[in-house]
Design a protein around this motif. Structure first.
Motif, PDB file in Angstrom:
ATOM      1  N   ASP A  34       0.991  -1.051   0.055  1.00  0.00           N
ATOM      2  CA  ASP A  34      -0.023   0.113  -0.166  1.00  0.00           C
ATOM      3  C   ASP A  34       0.764   1.129   0.188  1.00  0.00           C
ATOM      4  N   LYS A  35       2.043   1.266   0.591  1.00  0.00           N
ATOM      5  CA  LYS A  35       2.778   2.220   0.811  1.00  0.00           C
ATOM      6  C   LYS A  35       3.823   2.366  -0.288  1.00  0.00           C
ATOM      7  N   GLY A  36       3.591   1.714  -1.281  1.00  0.00           N
ATOM      8  CA  GLY A  36       4.647   1.454  -2.457  1.00  0.00           C
ATOM      9  C   GLY A  36       6.309   1.076  -2.425  1.00  0.00           C
ATOM     10  N   TYR A  37       6.298   0.191  -1.302  1.00  0.00           N
ATOM     11  CA  TYR A  37       7.578  -0.277  -1.073  1.00  0.00           C
ATOM     12  C   TYR A  37       7.672  -1.691  -1.754  1.00  0.00           C
ATOM     13  N   ILE A  38       6.420  -2.467  -1.862  1.00  0.00           N
ATOM     14  CA  ILE A  38       6.469  -3.553  -2.530  1.00  0.00           C
ATOM     15  C   ILE A  38       5.745  -3.575  -3.723  1.00  0.00           C
ATOM     16  N   ASP A  39       5.938  -3.969  -4.975  1.00  0.00           N
ATOM     17  CA  ASP A  39       5.112  -4.185  -6.166  1.00  0.00           C
ATOM     18  C   ASP A  39       4.595  -5.354  -6.243  1.00  0.00           C
ATOM     19  N   ILE A  40       3.357  -5.731  -6.844  1.00  0.00           N
ATOM     20  CA  ILE A  40       2.877  -6.815  -7.346  1.00  0.00           C
ATOM     21  C   ILE A  40       3.170  -7.273  -8.551  1.00  0.00           C
ATOM     22  N   GLU A  41       3.459  -8.532  -8.893  1.00  0.00           N
ATOM     23  CA  GLU A  41       3.611  -9.053  -9.969  1.00  0.00           C
ATOM     24  C   GLU A  41       2.547 -10.269 -10.479  1.00  0.00           C
ATOM     25  N   ARG A  42       1.955 -10.060 -11.310  1.00  0.00           N
ATOM     26  CA  ARG A  42       0.969 -11.166 -11.741  1.00  0.00           C
ATOM     27  C   ARG A  42       1.368 -12.027 -12.731  1.00  0.00           C
ATOM     28  N   LEU A  43       1.395 -13.383 -12.406  1.00  0.00           N
ATOM     29  CA  LEU A  43       1.685 -14.514 -13.204  1.00  0.00           C
ATOM     30  C   LEU A  43       0.339 -15.384 -13.518  1.00  0.00           C
ATOM     31  N   GLU A  44      -0.083 -15.529 -14.862  1.00  0.00           N
ATOM     32  CA  GLU A  44      -1.046 -16.251 -15.373  1.00  0.00           C
ATOM     33  C   GLU A  44      -1.378 -17.697 -14.723  1.00  0.00           C
ATOM     34  N   THR A  45      -2.414 -17.756 -14.445  1.00  0.00           N
ATOM     35  CA  THR A  45      -2.802 -19.470 -13.958  1.00  0.00           C
ATOM     36  C   THR A  45      -3.724 -20.109 -15.357  1.00  0.00           C
ATOM     37  N   LYS A  46      -3.974 -21.224 -14.930  1.00  0.00           N
ATOM     38  CA  LYS A  46      -4.627 -22.010 -15.929  1.00  0.00           C
ATOM     39  C   LYS A  46      -6.159 -21.487 -16.128  1.00  0.00           C
ATOM     40  N   THR A  47      -6.742 -20.640 -15.246  1.00  0.00           N
ATOM     41  CA  THR A  47      -7.683 -20.036 -15.020  1.00  0.00           C
ATOM     42  C   THR A  47      -7.881 -18.772 -15.671  1.00  0.00           C
ATOM     43  N   PRO A  48      -8.773 -18.460 -16.633  1.00  0.00           N
ATOM     44  CA  PRO A  48      -8.809 -17.135 -17.362  1.00  0.00           C
ATOM     45  C   PRO A  48      -9.094 -16.147 -16.415  1.00  0.00           C
ATOM     46  N   ASN A  49      -8.189 -15.053 -16.517  1.00  0.00           N
ATOM     47  CA  ASN A  49      -8.591 -13.740 -15.618  1.00  0.00           C
ATOM     48  C   ASN A  49      -8.220 -13.963 -14.221  1.00  0.00           C
ATOM     49  N   VAL A  50      -7.579 -15.153 -13.739  1.00  0.00           N
ATOM     50  CA  VAL A  50      -7.098 -15.324 -12.344  1.00  0.00           C
ATOM     51  C   VAL A  50      -5.578 -15.546 -12.431  1.00  0.00           C
ATOM     52  N   TYR A  51      -5.021 -14.584 -11.520  1.00  0.00           N
ATOM     53  CA  TYR A  51      -3.493 -14.649 -11.587  1.00  0.00           C
ATOM     54  C   TYR A  51      -2.788 -15.005 -10.037  1.00  0.00           C
ATOM     55  N   HIS A  52      -1.740 -15.458 -10.247  1.00  0.00           N
ATOM     56  CA  HIS A  52      -0.823 -15.704  -9.228  1.00  0.00           C
ATOM     57  C   HIS A  52      -0.219 -14.459  -8.865  1.00  0.00           C
ATOM     58  N   ARG A  53      -0.227 -13.986  -7.468  1.00  0.00           N
ATOM     59  CA  ARG A  53       0.251 -12.943  -6.995  1.00  0.00           C
ATOM     60  C   ARG A  53       1.682 -12.967  -6.413  1.00  0.00           C
ATOM     61  N   TYR A  54       2.519 -12.256  -6.915  1.00  0.00           N
ATOM     62  CA  TYR A  54       3.822 -12.412  -6.299  1.00  0.00           C
ATOM     63  C   TYR A  54       4.299 -10.965  -5.996  1.00  0.00           C
ATOM     64  N   TYR A  55       5.319 -10.938  -4.947  1.00  0.00           N
ATOM     65  CA  TYR A  55       5.710  -9.678  -4.189  1.00  0.00           C
ATOM     66  C   TYR A  55       7.183  -9.531  -4.916  1.00  0.00           C
ATOM     67  N   VAL A  56       7.447  -8.145  -5.374  1.00  0.00           N
ATOM     68  CA  VAL A  56       8.558  -7.742  -5.670  1.00  0.00           C
ATOM     69  C   VAL A  56       9.149  -6.071  -5.023  1.00  0.00           C
ATOM     70  N   VAL A  57      10.501  -6.206  -4.527  1.00  0.00           N
ATOM     71  CA  VAL A  57      10.778  -5.184  -3.932  1.00  0.00           C
ATOM     72  C   VAL A  57      10.705  -3.984  -5.027  1.00  0.00           C
ATOM     73  N   HIS A  58      10.205  -2.871  -4.480  1.00  0.00           N
ATOM     74  CA  HIS A  58       9.875  -1.806  -5.772  1.00  0.00           C
ATOM     75  C   HIS A  58      11.471  -1.038  -6.016  1.00  0.00           C
ATOM     76  N   GLY A  59      11.743  -1.165  -7.213  1.00  0.00           N
ATOM     77  CA  GLY A  59      12.866  -0.745  -7.912  1.00  0.00           C
ATOM     78  C   GLY A  59      13.228   0.721  -8.355  1.00  0.00           C
TER      79      GLY A  59
END
Length: 288
Positions: A263-288
């Motif tokens: 929420d504070k912008g220190y970590i970004d969200i990376e979405r990776l596709e799943t086998k289900t349409p429009n549903v994504y895995h949620r991964y966490y990345v340090v904001h670069g």
């Protein structure tokens, strides 16, 4: 008292695995430091099958607790500041056995390096403060003022502990007595929260504002540890974060902290596709 307990620790002292023995005696009738036992015998060992092993003894209408603690467990407690009594025992207990000056060296380490483990201790305490603050907010919005008061009392305690850790000290059992000298602002905030003649609703509103301000001002420093760990790899699933050895110490507060940093912008969200349409895995990345 020591002469009665001496055979117990002398027997252990003959074992090369034993590093030291500390005797702590009760001073007052009510003694949280010793769990109201007349004395505590702390035995420090290099290794053991169990990291913590406890026995109770009784003699002449007196009771003693013996705790056998491994060096690894001892250092974990010191690193995380999760055992307040232990620090008191180490500093104020009477050393009755000290192999190769293990206890003396440990005391010197703590004195010479007061900021040992500071970043992880601050992160863990911050995450506890954050959870309590959010729980207090929810209770307040639902007009459950007594529950909100309880949560914010706990928030202030975590804030007090955090302010002590910031100064490179270990929070003791009498935390507010410490805070009185280390952070007068936090001490006065708690005093006003408890003793003010204003309504409970008004007191809560005041402490919410103050706590939110302090969360924002301390967030960057308190997130140093968790962000440093996360920089070790490109992205993280929430399960990977839970399984990371150092982050396990955040326990149930890890996800609250992660979402706050998103929420504070220190970590970004990376979405990776799943086998289900429009549903994504949620991964966490340090904001670069």
């Amino acid at each position: 008292m020591e002469h009665i307990l001496r055979p117990i620790y002398q027997e252990r002292a003959g074992d090369p695995n034993t590093l030291g023995a500390i005797l702590v005696e009760k001073v007052d009738e009510l003694s949280p430091t010793t769990d109201n036992f007349d004395s505590v015998l702390l035995l420090l060992v290099k290794e053991a099958e169990l990291p913590i092993f406890t026995k109770h003894y009784t003699y002449n209408n007196r009771i003693t607790a013996m705790h056998i603690i491994t060096e690894a467990q001892l250092r974990k407690w010191l690193l995380l500041a999760t055992n307040k009594k232990l620090v008191d025992w180490l500093y104020n207990g009477r050393v009755v056995f000290d192999r190769n000056e293990f206890v003396s060296t440990l005391r010197k380490e703590l004195k010479d390096n007061p900021y040992y483990g500071r970043s992880i201790k601050m992160g863990i305490e911050f995450s506890k403060l954050l959870r309590r603050y959010q729980e207090g907010r929810v209770s307040f919005e639902q007009k459950n003022f007594f529950d909100a008061y309880h949560h914010m009392s706990e928030s202030l305690l975590h804030l007090a502990r955090l302010s002590i850790i910031e100064e490179g000290n270990y929070p003791e059992l009498m935390v507010w007595n410490q805070v009185r000298y280390f952070n007068a602002e936090v001490y006065r905030l708690n005093e006003e929260f408890i003793m003010s003649s204003e309504s409970i609703e008004q007191r809560l509103e005041l402490v919410f504002l103050a706590t939110e301000f302090m969360l924002n001002s301390k967030m960057e420093e308190c997130s140093v540890h968790i962000l440093r760990v996360m920089e070790e790899q490109t992205n993280w699933s929430i399960q990977q974060l839970h399984e990371q050895e150092e982050l396990k110490n955040y326990s149930i507060n890890l996800e609250v902290f992660i979402e706050y940093l998103v929420d504070k912008g220190y970590i970004d969200i990376e979405r990776l596709e799943t086998k289900t349409p429009n549903v994504y895995h949620r991964y966490y990345v340090v904001h670069g």
